[in-house]
Design a protein around this motif. Structure first.
Motif, PDB file in Angstrom:
ATOM      1  N   ASP A 132      -4.306  15.339   4.384  1.00 51.68           N
ATOM      2  CA  ASP A 132      -5.222  14.249   4.053  1.00 51.68           C
ATOM      3  C   ASP A 132      -5.705  14.254   2.607  1.00 51.68           C
ATOM      4  O   ASP A 132      -6.911  14.233   2.336  1.00 51.68           O
ATOM      5  N   VAL A 133      -4.746  14.224   1.706  1.00 54.87           N
ATOM      6  CA  VAL A 133      -5.074  14.158   0.293  1.00 54.87           C
ATOM      7  C   VAL A 133      -3.855  13.616  -0.443  1.00 54.87           C
ATOM      8  O   VAL A 133      -2.740  13.617   0.091  1.00 54.87           O
ATOM      9  N   LEU A 134      -4.061  13.123  -1.640  1.00 58.42           N
ATOM     10  CA  LEU A 134      -2.983  12.834  -2.570  1.00 58.42           C
ATOM     11  C   LEU A 134      -3.001  13.881  -3.676  1.00 58.42           C
ATOM     12  O   LEU A 134      -4.049  14.470  -3.956  1.00 58.42           O
ATOM     13  N   PRO A 135      -1.875  14.125  -4.328  1.00 59.86           N
ATOM     14  CA  PRO A 135      -1.910  15.007  -5.495  1.00 59.86           C
ATOM     15  C   PRO A 135      -2.953  14.526  -6.505  1.00 59.86           C
ATOM     16  O   PRO A 135      -3.285  13.342  -6.575  1.00 59.86           O
ATOM     17  N   THR A 136      -3.469  15.451  -7.283  1.00 64.89           N
ATOM     18  CA  THR A 136      -4.598  15.154  -8.174  1.00 64.89           C
ATOM     19  C   THR A 136      -4.334  13.947  -9.064  1.00 64.89           C
ATOM     20  O   THR A 136      -5.153  13.022  -9.139  1.00 64.89           O
ATOM     21  N   LEU A 137      -3.212  13.948  -9.758  1.00 67.10           N
ATOM     22  CA  LEU A 137      -2.911  12.863 -10.686  1.00 67.10           C
ATOM     23  C   LEU A 137      -2.853  11.525  -9.960  1.00 67.10           C
ATOM     24  O   LEU A 137      -3.382  10.514 -10.445  1.00 67.10           O
ATOM     25  N   ASP A 138      -2.247  11.506  -8.800  1.00 67.01           N
ATOM     26  CA  ASP A 138      -2.122  10.261  -8.037  1.00 67.01           C
ATOM     27  C   ASP A 138      -3.467   9.778  -7.515  1.00 67.01           C
ATOM     28  O   ASP A 138      -3.705   8.567  -7.419  1.00 67.01           O
ATOM     29  N   THR A 139      -4.347  10.707  -7.181  1.00 68.16           N
ATOM     30  CA  THR A 139      -5.676  10.313  -6.721  1.00 68.16           C
ATOM     31  C   THR A 139      -6.383   9.466  -7.761  1.00 68.16           C
ATOM     32  O   THR A 139      -6.924   8.392  -7.465  1.00 68.16           O
ATOM     33  N   TRP A 140      -6.364   9.926  -8.998  1.00 69.75           N
ATOM     34  CA  TRP A 140      -7.044   9.179 -10.058  1.00 69.75           C
ATOM     35  C   TRP A 140      -6.336   7.857 -10.350  1.00 69.75           C
ATOM     36  O   TRP A 140      -6.985   6.873 -10.724  1.00 69.75           O
ATOM     37  N   GLU A 141      -5.028   7.810 -10.159  1.00 70.61           N
ATOM     38  CA  GLU A 141      -4.311   6.559 -10.394  1.00 70.61           C
ATOM     39  C   GLU A 141      -4.589   5.524  -9.302  1.00 70.61           C
ATOM     40  O   GLU A 141      -4.611   4.319  -9.565  1.00 70.61           O
ATOM     41  N   VAL A 142      -4.815   5.976  -8.087  1.00 70.75           N
ATOM     42  CA  VAL A 142      -5.023   5.077  -6.958  1.00 70.75           C
ATOM     43  C   VAL A 142      -6.444   4.521  -6.921  1.00 70.75           C
ATOM     44  O   VAL A 142      -6.659   3.354  -6.564  1.00 70.75           O
ATOM     45  N   LEU A 143      -7.426   5.329  -7.275  1.00 68.30           N
ATOM     46  CA  LEU A 143      -8.820   4.896  -7.191  1.00 68.30           C
ATOM     47  C   LEU A 143      -9.102   3.814  -8.227  1.00 68.30           C
ATOM     48  O   LEU A 143      -8.888   4.006  -9.420  1.00 68.30           O
ATOM     49  N   ILE A 150     -15.540   5.066  -2.244  1.00 66.10           N
ATOM     50  CA  ILE A 150     -15.468   6.108  -1.224  1.00 66.10           C
ATOM     51  C   ILE A 150     -15.364   7.492  -1.852  1.00 66.10           C
ATOM     52  O   ILE A 150     -15.569   8.495  -1.177  1.00 66.10           O
ATOM     53  N   ALA A 151     -15.040   7.531  -3.131  1.00 66.33           N
ATOM     54  CA  ALA A 151     -14.877   8.810  -3.828  1.00 66.33           C
ATOM     55  C   ALA A 151     -15.908   8.953  -4.945  1.00 66.33           C
ATOM     56  O   ALA A 151     -15.624   9.523  -5.993  1.00 66.33           O
ATOM     57  N   PHE A 152     -17.122   8.465  -4.696  1.00 60.43           N
ATOM     58  CA  PHE A 152     -18.158   8.539  -5.730  1.00 60.43           C
ATOM     59  C   PHE A 152     -18.421   9.973  -6.160  1.00 60.43           C
ATOM     60  O   PHE A 152     -18.785  10.235  -7.317  1.00 60.43           O
ATOM     61  N   LEU A 249      -5.547   2.177  -0.359  1.00 61.67           N
ATOM     62  CA  LEU A 249      -5.316   3.572  -0.712  1.00 61.67           C
ATOM     63  C   LEU A 249      -4.093   4.167  -0.044  1.00 61.67           C
ATOM     64  O   LEU A 249      -3.513   5.126  -0.544  1.00 61.67           O
ATOM     65  N   SER A 250      -3.699   3.627   1.105  1.00 61.75           N
ATOM     66  CA  SER A 250      -2.625   4.239   1.888  1.00 61.75           C
ATOM     67  C   SER A 250      -1.267   3.597   1.691  1.00 61.75           C
ATOM     68  O   SER A 250      -0.250   4.166   2.099  1.00 61.75           O
ATOM     69  N   ALA A 251      -1.210   2.432   1.089  1.00 61.72           N
ATOM     70  CA  ALA A 251       0.023   1.637   1.089  1.00 61.72           C
ATOM     71  C   ALA A 251       1.226   2.407   0.559  1.00 61.72           C
ATOM     72  O   ALA A 251       2.309   2.378   1.156  1.00 61.72           O
ATOM     73  N   ASP A 252       1.077   3.104  -0.540  1.00 63.63           N
ATOM     74  CA  ASP A 252       2.229   3.782  -1.134  1.00 63.63           C
ATOM     75  C   ASP A 252       2.049   5.298  -1.155  1.00 63.63           C
ATOM     76  O   ASP A 252       2.650   5.986  -1.973  1.00 63.63           O
ATOM     77  N   ALA A 253       1.253   5.818  -0.233  1.00 69.46           N
ATOM     78  CA  ALA A 253       0.984   7.260  -0.228  1.00 69.46           C
ATOM     79  C   ALA A 253       2.260   8.067  -0.031  1.00 69.46           C
ATOM     80  O   ALA A 253       2.496   9.062  -0.736  1.00 69.46           O
ATOM     81  N   ALA A 254       3.100   7.655   0.919  1.00 65.55           N
ATOM     82  CA  ALA A 254       4.329   8.408   1.165  1.00 65.55           C
ATOM     83  C   ALA A 254       5.257   8.378  -0.049  1.00 65.55           C
ATOM     84  O   ALA A 254       5.882   9.383  -0.396  1.00 65.55           O
ATOM     85  N   THR A 255       5.318   7.228  -0.715  1.00 63.19           N
ATOM     86  CA  THR A 255       6.157   7.122  -1.911  1.00 63.19           C
ATOM     87  C   THR A 255       5.646   8.036  -3.016  1.00 63.19           C
ATOM     88  O   THR A 255       6.434   8.700  -3.708  1.00 63.19           O
ATOM     89  N   ARG A 256       4.343   8.062  -3.174  1.00 63.46           N
ATOM     90  CA  ARG A 256       3.757   8.935  -4.200  1.00 63.46           C
ATOM     91  C   ARG A 256       4.036  10.406  -3.889  1.00 63.46           C
ATOM     92  O   ARG A 256       4.383  11.187  -4.779  1.00 63.46           O
ATOM     93  N   TRP A 257       3.892  10.785  -2.638  1.00 62.54           N
ATOM     94  CA  TRP A 257       4.173  12.170  -2.271  1.00 62.54           C
ATOM     95  C   TRP A 257       5.648  12.509  -2.479  1.00 62.54           C
ATOM     96  O   TRP A 257       5.991  13.596  -2.936  1.00 62.54           O
ATOM     97  N   ARG A 258       6.524  11.569  -2.136  1.00 61.42           N
ATOM     98  CA  ARG A 258       7.951  11.866  -2.247  1.00 61.42           C
ATOM     99  C   ARG A 258       8.381  12.091  -3.702  1.00 61.42           C
ATOM    100  O   ARG A 258       9.356  12.801  -3.961  1.00 61.42           O
TER     101      ARG A 258
END
Length: 293
Positions: A132-143, A150-152, A249-258
């Protein structure tokens, strides 16, 4: 209230890197699996999963540096709580316990440490799971926009030293308890004694927890950027479990992880953020499937 423990596990302080000692619970026998907790938790979050895996694995559950009963060094230069340093802790602890290679699973903050360990120490990590997380770099890109609300806490703890520590220390139980309440679909999954243990641990670790988050807005991004530019990826089998965060937030999560993990199994689960406590059978099944790959 008695502090809960993992039944059948022994607890010890193990020297990690840079002279830091991690509090570690160890149980079972067999090939090693290291489990890293998230925020605002300790190693206790793995109590159900660890008990199952210990039937045929050596299970190692540390408190990350700065959390729980582990050492909490002062962050003197912004790198003490870099995921690179925390990943080095994990590898050092496993080696101190006699394991050069091990499977690694992390939830939330622990998943970020696990990813960094997989990138920095590919020869040590045989399998990797992130909950239940995205890699750090992707987290900042998605928010972005309203979804970032939700990530205040990420933005609060990214501020220069001083203000976040003061604000959180003024009402630590309200701050940390807010996330325990908000992120759990099933409040009963975190019983009163475990909740009290989490709050006690967080109350005593405000500066180090803030430093961990601050690093993820600074040095951790730099490390991820460098790896992305170099084309570095996780070469081991990877499993990701993720709840439905909504379309933004979830739409491209799998693509980002891959992009980080070519050998990936990405699974959407129907539970809250604290999935190892809310749906341990789902997590156990995913980890056992990963270990069989």
């Amino acid at each position: 209230m008695t502090v809960p423990t993992l039944p059948g596990f022994t607890e010890q302080l193990v020297k990690a890197s840079d002279g830091v000692r991690l509090h570690v619970a160890v149980g079972g026998s067999g090939t090693p699996v290291v489990l890293l907790h998230g925020f605002p938790q300790t190693h206790l979050m793995w109590r159900h999963v660890a008990a199952d895996l210990a039937a045929d694995h050596t299970v190692i559950c540390p408190d990350l540096r700065g959390y729980g009963a582990s050492d909490k060094p002062v962050d003197t230069d912004g790198t003490v709580y870099a995921k690179r340093a925390m990943a080095a802790d994990v590898v050092a602890v496993a080696r101190a316990l006699g394991h050069e290679r091990f499977a690694l699973a992390g939830h939330d903050r622990g998943a970020l440490v696990a990813v960094r360990a997989g990138l920095d120490h590919p020869g040590a990590v045989t399998h990797l799971a992130a909950l239940d997380v995205l890699p750090t770099l992707d987290t900042w890109e998605v928010l972005r926009g309203r979804s970032a609300s939700i990530a205040f806490h990420l933005y609060l703890m990214a501020q220069p030293p001083g203000v976040a520590e003061a604000l959180i220390a003024g009402a630590p139980d309200a701050f940390f308890g807010y996330f325990l309440d908000l992120w759990a679909h099933d409040p009963a999954a975190v019983p009163a004694d475990v909740r009290a243990a989490y709050l006690d641990a967080c109350r005593a670790a405000v500066p180090s927890i803030v430093a961990d988050y601050r690093a993820s807005a600074a040095v951790d991004v730099e490390h991820d950027d460098a790896d992305r530019a170099a084309g570095a990826v996780l070469r081991m089998p990877v499993a990701v479990l993720q709840q439905d965060w909504g379309p933004e937030l979830s739409a491209d999560a799998a693509t980002r992880w891959r992009a980080w993990a070519p050998d990936l199994v990405h699974t959407r689960v129907t539970c809250g953020h604290f999935m190892a406590e809310e749906s341990p059978e789902t997590v156990v099944g995913a980890l056992r499937a990963l270990l069989a790959r």
